[in-house]
Design a protein around this motif. Structure first.
Motif, PDB file in Angstrom:
ATOM      1  N   HIS A  17       4.069  -3.273   3.318  1.00 28.69           N
ATOM      2  CA  HIS A  17       4.549  -2.951   1.977  1.00 28.69           C
ATOM      3  C   HIS A  17       3.455  -3.169   0.947  1.00 28.69           C
ATOM      4  O   HIS A  17       2.578  -3.993   1.111  1.00 28.69           O
TER       5      HIS A  17
ATOM      6  N   PRO B 245       4.945  -1.917  -6.426  1.00 27.51           N
ATOM      7  CA  PRO B 245       5.378  -0.648  -6.991  1.00 27.51           C
ATOM      8  C   PRO B 245       4.209   0.135  -7.558  1.00 27.51           C
ATOM      9  O   PRO B 245       3.148  -0.416  -7.842  1.00 27.51           O
ATOM     10  N   ASP B 246       4.402   1.437  -7.719  1.00 24.54           N
ATOM     11  CA  ASP B 246       3.354   2.276  -8.279  1.00 24.54           C
ATOM     12  C   ASP B 246       2.989   1.790  -9.673  1.00 24.54           C
ATOM     13  O   ASP B 246       3.817   1.279 -10.417  1.00 24.54           O
TER      14      ASP B 246
ATOM     15  N   ALA C 198      19.774  -6.322  -7.806  1.00 25.83           N
ATOM     16  CA  ALA C 198      18.975  -5.097  -7.847  1.00 25.83           C
ATOM     17  C   ALA C 198      18.976  -4.491  -9.241  1.00 25.83           C
ATOM     18  O   ALA C 198      17.959  -3.972  -9.717  1.00 25.83           O
TER      19      ALA C 198
ATOM     20  N   PHE D 160      16.410  -6.137 -11.629  1.00 23.35           N
ATOM     21  CA  PHE D 160      15.039  -5.698 -11.387  1.00 23.35           C
ATOM     22  C   PHE D 160      14.845  -4.244 -11.819  1.00 23.35           C
ATOM     23  O   PHE D 160      13.829  -3.897 -12.423  1.00 23.35           O
ATOM     24  N   ALA D 161      15.821  -3.398 -11.503  1.00 23.75           N
ATOM     25  CA  ALA D 161      15.685  -1.973 -11.809  1.00 23.75           C
ATOM     26  C   ALA D 161      15.595  -1.723 -13.306  1.00 23.75           C
ATOM     27  O   ALA D 161      14.788  -0.898 -13.763  1.00 23.75           O
TER      28      ALA D 161
ATOM     29  N   GLY E 266      12.144  -2.274 -14.555  1.00 23.56           N
ATOM     30  CA  GLY E 266      11.069  -1.493 -13.954  1.00 23.56           C
ATOM     31  C   GLY E 266      10.306  -2.198 -12.856  1.00 23.56           C
ATOM     32  O   GLY E 266       9.129  -1.913 -12.634  1.00 23.56           O
ATOM     33  N   VAL E 267      10.967  -3.117 -12.148  1.00 19.76           N
ATOM     34  CA  VAL E 267      10.305  -3.853 -11.067  1.00 19.76           C
ATOM     35  C   VAL E 267      11.026  -3.561  -9.757  1.00 19.76           C
ATOM     36  O   VAL E 267      12.255  -3.685  -9.673  1.00 19.76           O
ATOM     37  N   ASN E 268      10.268  -3.170  -8.740  1.00 23.33           N
ATOM     38  CA  ASN E 268      10.835  -2.903  -7.422  1.00 23.33           C
ATOM     39  C   ASN E 268      10.728  -4.138  -6.535  1.00 23.33           C
ATOM     40  O   ASN E 268       9.790  -4.924  -6.655  1.00 23.33           O
ATOM     41  N   PHE E 269      11.684  -4.275  -5.614  1.00 21.50           N
ATOM     42  CA  PHE E 269      11.556  -5.296  -4.581  1.00 21.50           C
ATOM     43  C   PHE E 269      10.444  -4.893  -3.626  1.00 21.50           C
ATOM     44  O   PHE E 269      10.329  -3.731  -3.247  1.00 21.50           O
ATOM     45  N   GLU E 270       9.639  -5.840  -3.202  1.00 23.78           N
ATOM     46  CA  GLU E 270       8.792  -5.611  -2.035  1.00 23.78           C
ATOM     47  C   GLU E 270       9.648  -5.820  -0.785  1.00 23.78           C
ATOM     48  O   GLU E 270       9.585  -5.067   0.169  1.00 23.78           O
TER      49      GLU E 270
ATOM     50  N   PHE F 220       8.387  -9.712  -4.919  1.00 27.53           N
ATOM     51  CA  PHE F 220       8.134  -8.638  -5.875  1.00 27.53           C
ATOM     52  C   PHE F 220       6.801  -8.871  -6.574  1.00 27.53           C
ATOM     53  O   PHE F 220       6.223  -9.962  -6.508  1.00 27.53           O
TER      54      PHE F 220
END
Length: 209
Positions: free
Chosen positions: A50, A53-54, A80, A83-84, A87-91, A109
């Motif tokens: 993993h 995030p981009d 979730a 975080f969403a 603008g943060v994604n889970f690793e 994250f």
């Protein structure tokens, strides 16, 4: 929460590579000490595949959040959502042991220090959350365990300087069980993969009480 992930690994039969300089001896005394490869901070992690995030900010760090929360429908969705909306994604996200009506959720994250603090406050305010502990992924207190499968006959051993405990002899067709600080475990898994091994996954262990 849905499902129970493995929360720990027994230390029985493991040797301390840091204290003794090596793991279990091969019958012929042959040891292979693979170097730990270096990598840029935000490349995919070798044990998980993993990446963050981009659009990672250069100041983003990798964090591990241990969330104690009610074991009920909607808990994971609420986490979730926090975080969403920021603008943060889970690793990665995994559930651990459940005691009574309270379970453990472990989230990794990427975020800057300021955003990490904002996320922590927001998660803490969720009505189903009982407590939150966040540590940098490089903190030695973040413990992990992994299973590494190596080709039969492989002489691979963790570097004697690696601060991990391990058990298993690939020469006998046994998988290698590795436990220690997250960064050290990931480095050993990466070195094992370079020798043709595969990992069955990595488990972040519950924090010490």
């Amino acid at each position: 929460m849905v499902g129970h992930g493995g929360a720990g690994m027994s230390n029985t039969g493991m040797s301390d590579a840091n204290a003794h300089g090596h793991g279990p001896q091969h019958p012929h005394g042959v040891h292979h000490h693979a170097a730990h490869p270096s990598r840029p901070a935000h490349e995919p992690h070798p044990s998980t595949g993993h990446s963050g995030p981009d659009g990672l900010d250069p100041d983003d760090e990798r964090w591990v959040a241990y969330v104690r929360a009610d074991h009920r429908t909607g808990t994971i969705a609420a986490l979730a959502g926090v975080f969403a909306t920021r603008g943060v994604n889970f690793e990665s996200l995994a559930t651990g042991d459940v005691h009574g009506d309270v379970g453990l959720v472990v989230v990794t994250f990427f975020a800057g220090v300021r955003r990490q603090r904002i996320l922590t406050r927001a998660v803490t305010r969720l009505p189903m959350v009982r407590g939150v502990l966040v540590r940098a992924a490089t903190d030695p207190k973040v413990r992990a365990a992994a299973v590494l499968n190596l080709p039969v006959g492989s002489s691979f051993r963790p570097d004697p300087g690696a601060t991990v405990r391990w058990f298993g002899d690939p020469r006998q067709g046994e998988p290698m069980l590795i436990e220690g600080a997250l960064a050290a475990v990931e480095a050993v898994v990466a070195a094992g993969r370079a020798e043709g091994g595969t990992s069955e996954g990595l488990v972040l262990r519950a924090p010490a009480a």
